[in-house]
Write an enzyme that holds these catalytic residues in place. Structure first.
Site, PDB file in Angstrom:
ATOM      1  N   HIS A 239      38.953  36.010  41.841  1.00  0.00           N
ATOM      2  CA  HIS A 239      40.321  35.726  41.974  1.00  0.00           C
ATOM      3  C   HIS A 239      40.584  35.575  43.487  1.00  0.00           C
ATOM      4  CE1 HIS A 239      40.543  40.158  41.998  1.00  0.00           C
ATOM      5  NE2 HIS A 239      41.703  40.097  42.436  1.00  0.00           N
TER       6      HIS A 239
ATOM      7  N   HIS B 230      42.807  37.223  45.686  1.00  0.00           N
ATOM      8  CA  HIS B 230      43.308  38.513  46.472  1.00  0.00           C
ATOM      9  C   HIS B 230      42.241  38.778  47.571  1.00  0.00           C
ATOM     10  CE1 HIS B 230      46.041  40.260  43.154  1.00  0.00           C
ATOM     11  NE2 HIS B 230      46.584  39.072  43.651  1.00  0.00           N
TER      12      HIS B 230
ATOM     13  N   ASP C  43      41.331  41.294  49.400  1.00  0.00           N
ATOM     14  CA  ASP C  43      40.311  42.284  49.168  1.00  0.00           C
ATOM     15  C   ASP C  43      39.216  42.011  48.406  1.00  0.00           C
ATOM     16  OD1 ASP C  43      42.153  42.471  46.947  1.00  0.00           O
ATOM     17  OD2 ASP C  43      41.496  44.602  46.521  1.00  0.00           O
ATOM     18  N   HIS C  44      39.034  40.692  48.005  1.00  0.00           N
ATOM     19  CA  HIS C  44      38.081  40.217  46.931  1.00  0.00           C
ATOM     20  C   HIS C  44      37.477  38.912  47.721  1.00  0.00           C
ATOM     21  CE1 HIS C  44      38.276  42.690  43.224  1.00  0.00           C
ATOM     22  NE2 HIS C  44      39.785  42.994  44.076  1.00  0.00           N
TER      23      HIS C  44
ATOM     24  N   HIS D 147      46.316  39.573  35.800  1.00  0.00           N
ATOM     25  CA  HIS D 147      46.306  40.025  37.165  1.00  0.00           C
ATOM     26  C   HIS D 147      46.700  39.202  38.089  1.00  0.00           C
ATOM     27  CE1 HIS D 147      45.603  42.695  40.371  1.00  0.00           C
ATOM     28  NE2 HIS D 147      44.449  41.861  40.963  1.00  0.00           N
TER      29      HIS D 147
ATOM     30  N   ASP E 287      39.319  42.513  38.803  1.00  0.00           N
ATOM     31  CA  ASP E 287      40.525  43.371  38.577  1.00  0.00           C
ATOM     32  C   ASP E 287      41.129  43.018  37.340  1.00  0.00           C
ATOM     33  OD1 ASP E 287      40.209  44.391  41.025  1.00  0.00           O
ATOM     34  OD2 ASP E 287      41.995  43.543  42.018  1.00  0.00           O
TER      35      ASP E 287
ATOM     36  N   HIS F 287      36.974  47.870  41.754  1.00  0.00           N
ATOM     37  CA  HIS F 287      37.410  49.073  42.623  1.00  0.00           C
ATOM     38  C   HIS F 287      37.197  50.442  41.903  1.00  0.00           C
ATOM     39  CE1 HIS F 287      40.724  47.016  44.833  1.00  0.00           C
ATOM     40  NE2 HIS F 287      40.793  46.261  43.981  1.00  0.00           N
TER      41      HIS F 287
END
Length: 259
Positions: free
Chosen positions: A51, A53, A55-56, A108, A131, A169
């Site tokens: 996805h 985001h 942080d990915h 998400h 996530d 995570h």
């Protein structure tokens, strides 16, 4: 074939699945861990993104500077600029010598996907769930609805028992604290919590987890269980109308939970 969880940022994991054809790099939120692993012999050959985001995907551009020919697989989402292959539900593809299939799992985010490898390093399936599904938890609903997330989790829960869940995570202990409030008498949950605590005390990841254990202990996969329904009913002051309301209230409860 070898599966590695590379710690990144504050609590992310970048997954690396290496084999004769090189390594799949899943959700590189930053480049450093991958570059460090490459210095020790890892050969990145393809990037998989679940996805959009940061942080990915945040390390993708830097990795492409180092390995400009690497394909980048992603969902159909214009917010992922580096994608070279955009994938939909049911797509099957080969990358770095690995055969994978795609599941659309919105909730998400609206475009979230998971990648499933039918036979991983030990012969068991592997699911890179981003996530959507965590060990003992699930992702927040930033763009999707409770009904969408419940459907996505139900589809993941239908994968074979030994499937290894590789999520984005290290949230297992915080998820366990909430899960034990929901189901304080669940022995499978108690065992998983103890196991996860021992792993973290030893400096090890709590992941991947096994899907069969998630079904037994993760409250977000147990919204049909009487104990979970009763816990939600006590919070609402009435019986939930249906499974979607059970799940939605469970997610709201977790959103505000502090251990």
């Amino acid at each position: 074939m070898r599966l590695l969880a590379l710690p990144a940022l504050s609590d992310n994991y970048i997954w690396a699945l290496s084999g004769d054809g090189g390594a799949l790099i899943v959700d590189p939120g930053e480049p450093g861990p991958v570059l460090a692993a490459a210095a020790e012999g890892l050969r990145p050959a393809a990037i998989l993104l679940t996805h959009h985001h940061p942080d990915h995907i945040g390390g993708t551009a830097a990795l492409l500077e180092r390995w400009p020919q690497m394909p980048v697989y992603s969902p159909h989402d214009e917010r992922i600029a580096e994608a070279t292959e955009r994938l939909v539900e049911g797509a099957r593809f080969d990358a770095a010598g690995h055969s994978l299939r795609v599941m659309e799992v919105p909730g998400h985010t609206r475009s979230h996907i998971a990648y499933v490898l039918d036979a991983g390093p030990d012969g068991d399936p592997v699911a890179f769930t981003g996530d959507t599904l965590f060990s003992l938890g699930c992702g927040r609903l930033f763009e999707g609805t409770p009904a969408q997330m419940l459907a996505s989790l139900s589809r993941l829960a239908a994968l074979p028992d030994p499937t290894r869940i590789c999520c984005g995570h290290e949230y297992t202990l915080s998820n366990a604290a909430f899960a034990r409030v929901v189901e304080p008498d669940n022995p499978a949950l108690q065992r998983r919590h103890q196991q996860a605590q021992a792993m973290r005390d030893a400096g090890q990841p709590t992941l991947p987890s096994r899907l069969v254990d998630e079904r037994a202990a993760n409250p977000f996969l147990r919204s049909r269980e009487p104990a979970v329904i009763a816990a939600v009913a006590a919070r609402l002051g009435r019986a939930p109308a249906d499974e979607v309301e059970t799940f939605a209230e469970l997610r709201r409860w977790k959103d505000g939970f502090r251990a």
